[in-house]
Write a protein that holds these residues in place. Structure first.
Motif, PDB file in Angstrom:
ATOM      1  N   VAL A 162     -33.774  61.903  47.566  1.00  0.00           N
ATOM      2  CA  VAL A 162     -32.380  61.832  47.120  1.00  0.00           C
ATOM      3  C   VAL A 162     -32.250  62.277  45.658  1.00  0.00           C
ATOM      4  CG1 VAL A 162     -30.448  60.268  46.672  1.00  0.00           C
ATOM      5  CG2 VAL A 162     -31.753  60.060  48.788  1.00  0.00           C
ATOM      6  N   ALA A 163     -33.241  61.961  44.836  1.00  0.00           N
ATOM      7  CA  ALA A 163     -33.192  62.369  43.426  1.00  0.00           C
ATOM      8  C   ALA A 163     -33.015  63.876  43.297  1.00  0.00           C
ATOM      9  CB  ALA A 163     -34.466  61.918  42.708  1.00  0.00           C
ATOM     10  N   GLN A 164     -33.674  64.633  44.181  1.00  0.00           N
ATOM     11  CA  GLN A 164     -33.550  66.097  44.139  1.00  0.00           C
ATOM     12  C   GLN A 164     -32.173  66.547  44.631  1.00  0.00           C
ATOM     13  OE1 GLN A 164     -37.189  68.039  45.893  1.00  0.00           O
ATOM     14  NE2 GLN A 164     -37.907  65.908  46.031  1.00  0.00           N
ATOM     15  N   GLU A 165     -31.615  65.810  45.563  1.00  0.00           N
ATOM     16  CA  GLU A 165     -30.327  66.186  46.138  1.00  0.00           C
ATOM     17  C   GLU A 165     -29.174  65.988  45.164  1.00  0.00           C
ATOM     18  OE1 GLU A 165     -31.705  64.647  50.613  1.00  0.00           O
ATOM     19  OE2 GLU A 165     -30.039  63.690  49.564  1.00  0.00           O
ATOM     20  N   VAL A 166     -29.258  64.970  44.314  1.00  0.00           N
ATOM     21  CA  VAL A 166     -28.098  64.591  43.502  1.00  0.00           C
ATOM     22  C   VAL A 166     -28.227  64.944  42.026  1.00  0.00           C
ATOM     23  CG1 VAL A 166     -27.539  62.724  45.093  1.00  0.00           C
ATOM     24  CG2 VAL A 166     -28.964  62.242  43.087  1.00  0.00           C
ATOM     25  N   ALA A 167     -29.332  65.546  41.631  1.00  0.00           N
ATOM     26  CA  ALA A 167     -29.522  65.877  40.212  1.00  0.00           C
ATOM     27  C   ALA A 167     -28.409  66.781  39.688  1.00  0.00           C
ATOM     28  CB  ALA A 167     -30.888  66.531  40.008  1.00  0.00           C
ATOM     29  N   GLN A 168     -27.929  67.716  40.500  1.00  0.00           N
ATOM     30  CA  GLN A 168     -26.900  68.653  40.048  1.00  0.00           C
ATOM     31  C   GLN A 168     -25.559  67.968  39.808  1.00  0.00           C
ATOM     32  OE1 GLN A 168     -26.772  70.961  43.977  1.00  0.00           O
ATOM     33  NE2 GLN A 168     -24.649  71.142  43.299  1.00  0.00           N
ATOM     34  N   PHE A 169     -25.421  66.734  40.317  1.00  0.00           N
ATOM     35  CA  PHE A 169     -24.190  65.975  40.101  1.00  0.00           C
ATOM     36  C   PHE A 169     -24.325  64.998  38.928  1.00  0.00           C
ATOM     37  CE2 PHE A 169     -24.413  66.653  44.817  1.00  0.00           C
ATOM     38  CZ  PHE A 169     -23.500  67.703  44.854  1.00  0.00           C
ATOM     39  N   ASN A 170     -25.368  65.187  38.144  1.00  0.00           N
ATOM     40  CA  ASN A 170     -25.610  64.340  36.963  1.00  0.00           C
ATOM     41  C   ASN A 170     -25.854  62.884  37.358  1.00  0.00           C
ATOM     42  OD1 ASN A 170     -25.916  64.096  34.128  1.00  0.00           O
ATOM     43  ND2 ASN A 170     -23.815  63.381  33.895  1.00  0.00           N
ATOM     44  N   ILE A 171     -26.528  62.715  38.489  1.00  0.00           N
ATOM     45  CA  ILE A 171     -26.911  61.384  38.954  1.00  0.00           C
ATOM     46  C   ILE A 171     -28.422  61.253  38.804  1.00  0.00           C
ATOM     47  CG2 ILE A 171     -26.955  59.761  40.888  1.00  0.00           C
ATOM     48  CD1 ILE A 171     -24.531  61.263  42.038  1.00  0.00           C
ATOM     49  N   GLY A 172     -28.841  60.261  38.040  1.00  0.00           N
ATOM     50  CA  GLY A 172     -30.259  60.048  37.807  1.00  0.00           C
ATOM     51  C   GLY A 172     -30.842  59.013  38.760  1.00  0.00           C
ATOM     52  N   MET A 173     -32.153  59.061  38.920  1.00  0.00           N
ATOM     53  CA  MET A 173     -32.858  58.127  39.787  1.00  0.00           C
ATOM     54  C   MET A 173     -34.090  57.601  39.062  1.00  0.00           C
ATOM     55  SD  MET A 173     -32.956  56.812  42.972  1.00  0.00           S
ATOM     56  CE  MET A 173     -32.182  57.977  44.121  1.00  0.00           C
ATOM     57  N   THR A 174     -34.253  56.300  39.045  1.00  0.00           N
ATOM     58  CA  THR A 174     -35.442  55.676  38.486  1.00  0.00           C
ATOM     59  C   THR A 174     -36.007  54.693  39.505  1.00  0.00           C
ATOM     60  OG1 THR A 174     -34.550  55.812  36.237  1.00  0.00           O
ATOM     61  CG2 THR A 174     -36.416  54.338  36.582  1.00  0.00           C
ATOM     62  N   ILE A 175     -37.270  54.888  39.865  1.00  0.00           N
ATOM     63  CA  ILE A 175     -37.968  53.969  40.761  1.00  0.00           C
ATOM     64  C   ILE A 175     -38.828  53.066  39.890  1.00  0.00           C
ATOM     65  CG2 ILE A 175     -39.573  53.749  42.682  1.00  0.00           C
ATOM     66  CD1 ILE A 175     -38.834  56.684  43.411  1.00  0.00           C
ATOM     67  N   VAL A 176     -38.487  51.786  39.837  1.00  0.00           N
ATOM     68  CA  VAL A 176     -39.207  50.835  38.988  1.00  0.00           C
ATOM     69  C   VAL A 176     -40.304  50.172  39.810  1.00  0.00           C
ATOM     70  CG1 VAL A 176     -39.012  48.811  37.513  1.00  0.00           C
ATOM     71  CG2 VAL A 176     -37.120  50.454  37.639  1.00  0.00           C
ATOM     72  N   GLU A 177     -41.523  50.214  39.283  1.00  0.00           N
ATOM     73  CA  GLU A 177     -42.685  49.687  39.993  1.00  0.00           C
ATOM     74  C   GLU A 177     -43.337  48.572  39.168  1.00  0.00           C
ATOM     75  OE1 GLU A 177     -43.794  53.933  42.146  1.00  0.00           O
ATOM     76  OE2 GLU A 177     -44.703  53.433  40.220  1.00  0.00           O
ATOM     77  N   PRO A 178     -42.788  47.363  39.238  1.00  0.00           N
ATOM     78  CA  PRO A 178     -43.355  46.246  38.473  1.00  0.00           C
ATOM     79  C   PRO A 178     -44.654  45.743  39.094  1.00  0.00           C
ATOM     80  CG  PRO A 178     -41.081  45.814  39.193  1.00  0.00           C
ATOM     81  CD  PRO A 178     -41.602  46.956  39.991  1.00  0.00           C
ATOM     82  N   GLY A 179     -45.491  45.194  38.231  1.00  0.00           N
ATOM     83  CA  GLY A 179     -46.645  44.444  38.701  1.00  0.00           C
ATOM     84  C   GLY A 179     -46.256  42.993  38.873  1.00  0.00           C
ATOM     85  N   GLY A 180     -47.234  42.121  38.979  1.00  0.00           N
ATOM     86  CA  GLY A 180     -46.964  40.712  39.162  1.00  0.00           C
ATOM     87  C   GLY A 180     -46.183  40.120  38.005  1.00  0.00           C
ATOM     88  N   ALA A 181     -45.151  39.348  38.314  1.00  0.00           N
ATOM     89  CA  ALA A 181     -44.310  38.727  37.289  1.00  0.00           C
ATOM     90  C   ALA A 181     -44.039  37.275  37.667  1.00  0.00           C
ATOM     91  CB  ALA A 181     -42.991  39.484  37.143  1.00  0.00           C
ATOM     92  N   ARG A 182     -43.697  36.491  36.684  1.00  0.00           N
ATOM     93  CA  ARG A 182     -43.462  35.063  36.906  1.00  0.00           C
ATOM     94  C   ARG A 182     -42.024  34.822  37.360  1.00  0.00           C
ATOM     95  NH1 ARG A 182     -46.830  32.692  31.617  1.00  0.00           N
ATOM     96  NH2 ARG A 182     -48.659  34.040  31.968  1.00  0.00           N
ATOM     97  N   THR A 183     -41.758  35.246  38.585  1.00  0.00           N
ATOM     98  CA  THR A 183     -40.428  35.098  39.178  1.00  0.00           C
ATOM     99  C   THR A 183     -40.538  34.327  40.488  1.00  0.00           C
ATOM    100  OG1 THR A 183     -40.551  37.113  40.509  1.00  0.00           O
ATOM    101  CG2 THR A 183     -39.790  37.358  38.229  1.00  0.00           C
ATOM    102  N   GLU A 184     -39.378  34.016  41.065  1.00  0.00           N
ATOM    103  CA  GLU A 184     -39.360  33.342  42.360  1.00  0.00           C
ATOM    104  C   GLU A 184     -39.900  34.234  43.468  1.00  0.00           C
ATOM    105  OE1 GLU A 184     -35.702  31.573  43.505  1.00  0.00           O
ATOM    106  OE2 GLU A 184     -35.391  30.552  41.590  1.00  0.00           O
ATOM    107  N   PHE A 185     -39.936  35.558  43.214  1.00  0.00           N
ATOM    108  CA  PHE A 185     -40.457  36.473  44.225  1.00  0.00           C
ATOM    109  C   PHE A 185     -41.865  36.064  44.640  1.00  0.00           C
ATOM    110  CE2 PHE A 185     -42.977  40.138  45.453  1.00  0.00           C
ATOM    111  CZ  PHE A 185     -42.171  40.758  46.373  1.00  0.00           C
ATOM    112  N   ARG A 186     -42.684  35.660  43.653  1.00  0.00           N
ATOM    113  CA  ARG A 186     -44.059  35.273  43.951  1.00  0.00           C
ATOM    114  C   ARG A 186     -44.179  33.769  44.182  1.00  0.00           C
ATOM    115  NH1 ARG A 186     -49.488  37.015  40.620  1.00  0.00           N
ATOM    116  NH2 ARG A 186     -48.786  39.038  41.393  1.00  0.00           N
ATOM    117  N   TYR A 187     -43.432  32.990  43.408  1.00  0.00           N
ATOM    118  CA  TYR A 187     -43.662  31.542  43.419  1.00  0.00           C
ATOM    119  C   TYR A 187     -42.548  30.741  44.096  1.00  0.00           C
ATOM    120  CZ  TYR A 187     -47.109  33.038  40.006  1.00  0.00           C
ATOM    121  OH  TYR A 187     -48.149  33.667  39.381  1.00  0.00           O
TER     122      TYR A 187
END
Length: 279
Positions: A162-187
């Motif tokens: 999708v990032a390649q499809e929408v770049a011409q419309f000035n739409i950016g894409m960021t895929i965030v890849e976090p490691g382990g964090a002290r959130t409810e997701f893990r605990y």
């Protein structure tokens, strides 16, 4: 920081809550989705003008389209953050059909449908930023996490396309890849399958040690991670993938290097399946 309107899914805890709090404190408007308003009542009371709380189950596709269409008609959506999701642990054989369907509907299909719903509005306004909260588990796989990895590998492939499809419309894409964090997701919110004794002392159950806080807490600081995500929208040169956490980056690089070495070793094999030159 430029003041923007952010649409963020899953703001009751974890990165969603941390980002929402930081954004509201700095004067932004946040449209945040939750399944229950109790955990965000303080934000509703404190920021009645700039925090718009919406009830949404991201597994309900029709509800996603209805919500985004309504919001898009009333507000300019500058940033979408797909944050809602959870972890599922257990060997593939230990998972129920419901386990499989639910995590794909939440962590994969829900994000896909949010992006698809927002794109027409961002395209017409000729700007926007999509932030997909993935995981370094979207690049690195561990035993006992098969369906979580399936969802994260899947959403990363979708976003790269999708990032390649929408770049011409000035739409950016960021895929965030976090490691382990002290959130409810893990605990707190992590879901564990019905475990089978046959997988005891198997790598598939190594996650049990990781989920127990007595064995040490995750190194990632949710507030610092949230701050880096928020700051990224003001950067013109952000990469498509943003890894958060030194351990996550090291593991990702090691995995990529191993994968590249494996692919390079297949040069002769891959060429052997081509038609000979000239045929």
């Amino acid at each position: 920081m430029t003041k923007r309107t952010w649409l963020i899914t899953g703001v009751s805890s974890g990165f969603g809550r941390a980002m929402t709090t930081q954004l509201l404190e700095s004067g932004n408007t946040v449209i945040g989705t939750v399944r229950n308003t109790k955990k965000v009542q303080d934000l509703i009371d404190k920021y009645p003008e700039r925090f718009i709380c919406e009830i949404l189950d991201v597994t309900d596709v029709s509800a996603i389209h209805e919500l985004v269409n309504r919001i898009g008609a009333e507000h300019q959506i500058d940033v979408l953050v797909n944050n809602a999701g959870y972890g599922l642990f257990g060997a593939a054989e230990e998972l129920s059909d419901e386990d499989v369907e639910k995590i794909l509907a939440t962590d994969l299909t829900g994000s896909i449908q949010m992006i698809r719903s927002v794109l027409p509005f961002m395209r017409k306004q000729n700007h926007g930023q999509i932030i997909q909260i993935s995981s370094y588990g979207g690049q690195v796989a561990f035993a006992g996490n098969s369906m979580y990895h399936a969802a994260k590998f899947g959403i990363e492939g979708f976003c790269e396309s999708v990032a390649q499809e929408v770049a011409q419309f000035n739409i950016g894409m960021t895929i965030v890849e976090p490691g382990g964090a002290r959130t409810e997701f893990r605990y707190g919110s992590a879901h564990v399958a019905n475990l089978m004794k046959e997988y005891d002392n198997n790598p598939a159950h190594a996650f049990l040690k990781m989920l127990d806080p007595a064995n040490g807490l995750a190194p990632g600081d949710p507030a610092r991670m949230a701050a880096r995500i928020v700051e990224s929208v003001d950067n013109d040169d952000m990469p498509l993938h943003m890894v958060l956490g030194s351990q996550a980056l090291q593991s990702t690089i090691e995995t990529m290097e191993k994968r590249l070495t494996e692919y390079k070793s297949e040069t002769d094999l891959s060429a052997s399946t081509d038609f000979p030159e000239g045929e």
